[in-house]
Write a protein that holds these residues in place. Structure first.
Motif, PDB file in Angstrom:
ATOM      1  N   ALA A   9       0.830  -1.210   0.000  1.00 10.07           N
ATOM      2  CA  ALA A   9       0.000   0.000   0.000  1.00 10.07           C
ATOM      3  C   ALA A   9       0.860   1.254   0.000  1.00 10.07           C
ATOM      4  O   ALA A   9       0.540   2.253  -0.676  1.00 10.07           O
ATOM      5  CB  ALA A   9      -0.931  -0.005   1.214  1.00 10.07           C
ATOM      6  N   ALA A  10       1.960   1.234   0.756  1.00 10.44           N
ATOM      7  CA  ALA A  10       2.849   2.402   0.799  1.00 10.44           C
ATOM      8  C   ALA A  10       3.525   2.627  -0.543  1.00 10.44           C
ATOM      9  O   ALA A  10       3.544   3.749  -1.072  1.00 10.44           O
ATOM     10  CB  ALA A  10       3.898   2.215   1.896  1.00 10.44           C
ATOM     11  N   THR A  11       4.080   1.571  -1.119  1.00  4.44           N
ATOM     12  CA  THR A  11       4.751   1.725  -2.414  1.00  4.44           C
ATOM     13  C   THR A  11       3.747   2.012  -3.521  1.00  4.44           C
ATOM     14  O   THR A  11       4.036   2.756  -4.461  1.00  4.44           O
ATOM     15  CB  THR A  11       5.578   0.476  -2.742  1.00  4.44           C
ATOM     16  N   GLY A  12       2.551   1.430  -3.417  1.00 10.27           N
ATOM     17  CA  GLY A  12       1.521   1.711  -4.402  1.00 10.27           C
ATOM     18  C   GLY A  12       1.041   3.152  -4.333  1.00 10.27           C
ATOM     19  O   GLY A  12       0.820   3.802  -5.368  1.00 10.27           O
ATOM     20  N   GLY A  13       0.878   3.680  -3.111  1.00 10.06           N
ATOM     21  CA  GLY A  13       0.501   5.087  -2.969  1.00 10.06           C
ATOM     22  C   GLY A  13       1.543   6.002  -3.566  1.00 10.06           C
ATOM     23  O   GLY A  13       1.221   7.002  -4.226  1.00 10.06           O
ATOM     24  N   LEU A  14       2.805   5.668  -3.358  1.00 11.93           N
ATOM     25  CA  LEU A  14       3.874   6.471  -3.950  1.00 11.93           C
ATOM     26  C   LEU A  14       3.815   6.407  -5.468  1.00 11.93           C
ATOM     27  O   LEU A  14       3.922   7.429  -6.153  1.00 11.93           O
ATOM     28  CB  LEU A  14       5.230   5.982  -3.437  1.00 11.93           C
ATOM     29  N   ALA A  15       3.615   5.201  -6.014  1.00 15.23           N
ATOM     30  CA  ALA A  15       3.575   5.037  -7.465  1.00 15.23           C
ATOM     31  C   ALA A  15       2.447   5.844  -8.091  1.00 15.23           C
ATOM     32  O   ALA A  15       2.605   6.442  -9.164  1.00 15.23           O
ATOM     33  CB  ALA A  15       3.416   3.554  -7.813  1.00 15.23           C
ATOM     34  N   LEU A  16       1.288   5.894  -7.424  1.00 13.50           N
ATOM     35  CA  LEU A  16       0.132   6.600  -7.975  1.00 13.50           C
ATOM     36  C   LEU A  16       0.286   8.119  -7.922  1.00 13.50           C
ATOM     37  O   LEU A  16      -0.205   8.834  -8.797  1.00 13.50           O
ATOM     38  CB  LEU A  16      -1.138   6.197  -7.218  1.00 13.50           C
ATOM     39  N   PHE A  17       0.977   8.627  -6.904  1.00 13.56           N
ATOM     40  CA  PHE A  17       1.029  10.071  -6.696  1.00 13.56           C
ATOM     41  C   PHE A  17       2.331  10.716  -7.141  1.00 13.56           C
ATOM     42  O   PHE A  17       2.451  11.940  -7.092  1.00 13.56           O
ATOM     43  CB  PHE A  17       0.778  10.394  -5.214  1.00 13.56           C
ATOM     44  N   SER A  31       7.365   5.907 -10.688  1.00 12.67           N
ATOM     45  CA  SER A  31       6.066   5.238 -10.687  1.00 12.67           C
ATOM     46  C   SER A  31       6.217   3.782 -11.100  1.00 12.67           C
ATOM     47  O   SER A  31       5.693   2.875 -10.444  1.00 12.67           O
ATOM     48  CB  SER A  31       5.107   5.971 -11.625  1.00 12.67           C
ATOM     49  N   ALA A  32       6.946   3.547 -12.189  1.00  8.23           N
ATOM     50  CA  ALA A  32       7.179   2.169 -12.631  1.00  8.23           C
ATOM     51  C   ALA A  32       7.957   1.378 -11.586  1.00  8.23           C
ATOM     52  O   ALA A  32       7.649   0.209 -11.306  1.00  8.23           O
ATOM     53  CB  ALA A  32       7.944   2.186 -13.959  1.00  8.23           C
ATOM     54  N   TYR A  33       8.932   2.035 -10.978  1.00  8.97           N
ATOM     55  CA  TYR A  33       9.789   1.418  -9.971  1.00  8.97           C
ATOM     56  C   TYR A  33       8.973   0.940  -8.770  1.00  8.97           C
ATOM     57  O   TYR A  33       9.091  -0.209  -8.323  1.00  8.97           O
ATOM     58  CB  TYR A  33      10.813   2.479  -9.571  1.00  8.97           C
ATOM     59  N   TYR A  34       8.078   1.803  -8.285  1.00  5.75           N
ATOM     60  CA  TYR A  34       7.307   1.425  -7.096  1.00  5.75           C
ATOM     61  C   TYR A  34       6.106   0.542  -7.428  1.00  5.75           C
ATOM     62  O   TYR A  34       5.627  -0.200  -6.564  1.00  5.75           O
ATOM     63  CB  TYR A  34       6.900   2.667  -6.315  1.00  5.75           C
ATOM     64  N   ILE A  35       5.627   0.595  -8.660  1.00  4.10           N
ATOM     65  CA  ILE A  35       4.663  -0.415  -9.083  1.00  4.10           C
ATOM     66  C   ILE A  35       5.331  -1.785  -9.048  1.00  4.10           C
ATOM     67  O   ILE A  35       4.743  -2.782  -8.617  1.00  4.10           O
ATOM     68  CB  ILE A  35       4.122  -0.104 -10.493  1.00  4.10           C
ATOM     69  N   GLY A  36       6.588  -1.828  -9.488  1.00  4.29           N
ATOM     70  CA  GLY A  36       7.351  -3.071  -9.394  1.00  4.29           C
ATOM     71  C   GLY A  36       7.515  -3.530  -7.962  1.00  4.29           C
ATOM     72  O   GLY A  36       7.417  -4.723  -7.666  1.00  4.29           O
ATOM     73  N   SER A  37       7.729  -2.580  -7.044  1.00 11.35           N
ATOM     74  CA  SER A  37       7.855  -2.938  -5.633  1.00 11.35           C
ATOM     75  C   SER A  37       6.565  -3.524  -5.091  1.00 11.35           C
ATOM     76  O   SER A  37       6.572  -4.552  -4.405  1.00 11.35           O
ATOM     77  CB  SER A  37       8.241  -1.695  -4.818  1.00 11.35           C
ATOM     78  N   SER A  38       5.438  -2.870  -5.413  1.00 10.19           N
ATOM     79  CA  SER A  38       4.146  -3.379  -4.943  1.00 10.19           C
ATOM     80  C   SER A  38       3.858  -4.751  -5.525  1.00 10.19           C
ATOM     81  O   SER A  38       3.396  -5.662  -4.827  1.00 10.19           O
ATOM     82  CB  SER A  38       3.027  -2.400  -5.329  1.00 10.19           C
ATOM     83  N   ALA A  39       4.139  -4.911  -6.823  1.00  9.97           N
ATOM     84  CA  ALA A  39       3.904  -6.198  -7.465  1.00  9.97           C
ATOM     85  C   ALA A  39       4.801  -7.276  -6.871  1.00  9.97           C
ATOM     86  O   ALA A  39       4.363  -8.402  -6.604  1.00  9.97           O
ATOM     87  CB  ALA A  39       4.143  -6.080  -8.972  1.00  9.97           C
ATOM     88  N   GLY A  40       6.076  -6.921  -6.653  1.00 10.52           N
ATOM     89  CA  GLY A  40       6.999  -7.895  -6.083  1.00 10.52           C
ATOM     90  C   GLY A  40       6.601  -8.305  -4.684  1.00 10.52           C
ATOM     91  O   GLY A  40       6.645  -9.489  -4.324  1.00 10.52           O
ATOM     92  N   SER A  41       6.191  -7.321  -3.866  1.00  9.83           N
ATOM     93  CA  SER A  41       5.781  -7.627  -2.491  1.00  9.83           C
ATOM     94  C   SER A  41       4.578  -8.561  -2.473  1.00  9.83           C
ATOM     95  O   SER A  41       4.544  -9.551  -1.735  1.00  9.83           O
ATOM     96  CB  SER A  41       5.439  -6.336  -1.740  1.00  9.83           C
ATOM     97  N   THR A  42       3.581  -8.255  -3.306  1.00  6.28           N
ATOM     98  CA  THR A  42       2.344  -9.030  -3.303  1.00  6.28           C
ATOM     99  C   THR A  42       2.529 -10.398  -3.951  1.00  6.28           C
ATOM    100  O   THR A  42       2.193 -11.438  -3.370  1.00  6.28           O
ATOM    101  CB  THR A  42       1.235  -8.253  -4.031  1.00  6.28           C
ATOM    102  N   VAL A  43       3.082 -10.408  -5.160  1.00  8.55           N
ATOM    103  CA  VAL A  43       3.249 -11.677  -5.888  1.00  8.55           C
ATOM    104  C   VAL A  43       4.287 -12.558  -5.202  1.00  8.55           C
ATOM    105  O   VAL A  43       4.133 -13.779  -5.119  1.00  8.55           O
ATOM    106  CB  VAL A  43       3.628 -11.413  -7.360  1.00  8.55           C
ATOM    107  N   GLY A  44       5.356 -11.929  -4.693  1.00  7.57           N
ATOM    108  CA  GLY A  44       6.370 -12.705  -3.981  1.00  7.57           C
ATOM    109  C   GLY A  44       5.802 -13.383  -2.747  1.00  7.57           C
ATOM    110  O   GLY A  44       6.108 -14.544  -2.457  1.00  7.57           O
ATOM    111  N   ALA A  45       4.943 -12.663  -1.996  1.00 11.05           N
ATOM    112  CA  ALA A  45       4.317 -13.248  -0.805  1.00 11.05           C
ATOM    113  C   ALA A  45       3.337 -14.356  -1.184  1.00 11.05           C
ATOM    114  O   ALA A  45       3.266 -15.398  -0.522  1.00 11.05           O
ATOM    115  CB  ALA A  45       3.598 -12.164  -0.007  1.00 11.05           C
TER     116      ALA A  45
END
Length: 425
Positions: free
Chosen positions: A77-85, A366-380
């Protein structure tokens, strides 16, 4: 004096004159150290706040009775919020100035950080973390744009590398501190301590950062912003760099979100304080990010990216071992490869964009933190389904994607180079 010697003297004099009239910051010059330390502290605060819950996920899962995939949303959620804004915040920085936006972003993020320890539920915690990530969005793109405007081109990769090094120190110290504090007093006290550290970093940042001297205010009109974004997205090199940043961060986000669960389970069964100390390997990232400029000088941008990707993949494979020393070695390699690749790609974005640098950097972030959110979620999710091997598989797929994009970029560059002489003829 001969005409040749006169011409040579004139050329040398002109070169010296250009250097002397360039008022941008350079290593050894006035203000450079203050600027470097201020942005280093901003990087420390950003990553310490952004990933403050990552090392604490097993404790958060235990208190709220949720699985790893649900607790990981406090990071996503934190990395996704950063990516969106990050893109809207970059537009504000074009209008109101880099330093103003960075200061406001840190102030809001720190304020929210002091509220996080009092979250009554996992839902409330996720919401607070999303708001905190959105506030932090004003930092990354504005910082790289500030550097691109205020630092001489030859020193840009090194300057951005130092900012990224601050990210690594913040990520490391935040995780190490929270690990040991949480072991004694729980995760709530731990994230509160990080909030207080961020307050100190934010105040020092504002006092130290030199006032911008080369900033030109831009427009906030949506048409202008959308036109700039469209121009950046139509540039093949920038698109490749954005994808590379996202894929690198997919690996990193997945590995460091899940590693705490792996190390607290059998066969390792480590206590929370020791698990937090594992993040001392971030020091390797500090070194690899700060030396990215020399790496590019020796190998070129693509060569540096290949080396970073290969190092990351090797670390993923080594981490599969059921031996703690080998797992640590794997984390060292993943961390070194990631931070070097990130520093190379982000600095290339700043050098490639000739206008709208804040938007160019924002799209990368934005792309970087979308990758972080995706990695956190998919990795888990992969860890929940298949264990550590599943998380490693996700990471290797991301590295393969990064290498493929770089290979295609190299091929496109060779084709373009062959066409230029023909066009000239």
């Amino acid at each position: 004096m001969s005409p040749a010697s006169t011409g040579a003297s004139t050329a040398v004099g002109a070169a010296v004159s250009v250097r002397s009239t360039d008022s941008r910051l350079a290593p050894g010059g006035p203000g450079y150290r203050r600027m470097s330390f201020a942005l280093f502290l901003a990087g420390v605060a950003t990553f310490a706040l952004l990933y403050s819950t990552q090392a604490l996920l097993p404790l958060i899962s235990g208190e709220f009775g949720v699985a790893a995939s649900e607790a990981s949303w406090t990071v996503a959620a934190a990395t996704g919020g950063l990516a969106l804004f990050v893109l809207p915040m970059s537009a504000l920085s074009e209008r109101f100035g880099r330093r103003t936006v960075m200061t406001a972003s840190l102030a809001v993020a720190v304020g929210v950080g002091l509220l996080v320890p009092f979250a009554p539920s996992i839902g409330a915690l996720v919401v607070l973390r999303a708001v905190q990530g959105a506030a932090l969005a004003g930092l990354p793109a504005s910082a790289t744009a500030y550097l691109a405007e205020e630092v001489r081109p030859k020193a840009l990769v090194t300057a951005i590398g130092l900012f990224v090094a601050g990210n690594s120190v913040g990520g490391m110290s935040g995780r190490v501190i929270t690990g040991w504090v949480a072991q004694e007093w729980g995760w709530r006290v731990a994230v509160g301590v990080i909030g207080l550290i961020a307050v100190v970093c934010a105040v020092a940042f504002r006092l130290l950062l030199p006032a911008p001297r080369h900033f030109t205010s831009g427009s906030l009109r949506p048409r202008v912003l959308l036109g700039t974004v469209r121009d950046h997205l139509s540039d093949p090199l920038l698109r490749r760099l954005y994808a590379i940043g996202a894929l690198f961060m997919t690996v990193f986000g997945g590995v460091y979100t899940v590693i705490g669960y792996r190390l607290t389970q059998a066969p390792f069964s480590l206590p929370q304080g020791i698990v937090g100390s594992i993040f001392l390997v971030y020091l390797v990232g500090t070194v690899s990010a700060s030396t990215a400029g020399r790496l590019v000088g020796r190998l070129g941008r693509r060569g540096a990216l290949y080396l970073a990707g290969g190092t990351t993949a090797a670390g993923l494979l080594v981490s599969l071992a059921a031996s703690l020393p080998l797992v640590l070695l794997g984390l060292v390699l993943v961390t070194a490869g990631f931070f070097a690749g990130h520093a190379v790609a982000s600095s290339a974005v700043s050098r490639t964009a000739t206008r709208g640098r804040a938007q160019a950097s924002a799209l990368y972030q934005s792309a970087y933190y979308i990758g972080s959110s995706a990695g956190s979620t998919v990795g888990a999710m992969a860890f929940h389904a298949s264990g550590w091997g599943g998380t490693v598989t996700v990471g290797l797929c991301a590295v393969l994607g990064m290498v493929t994009i770089t290979v295609l970029g190299s091929r496109a560059a060779r084709v373009a180079a062959r066409r230029e002489p023909v066009a000239a003829h």
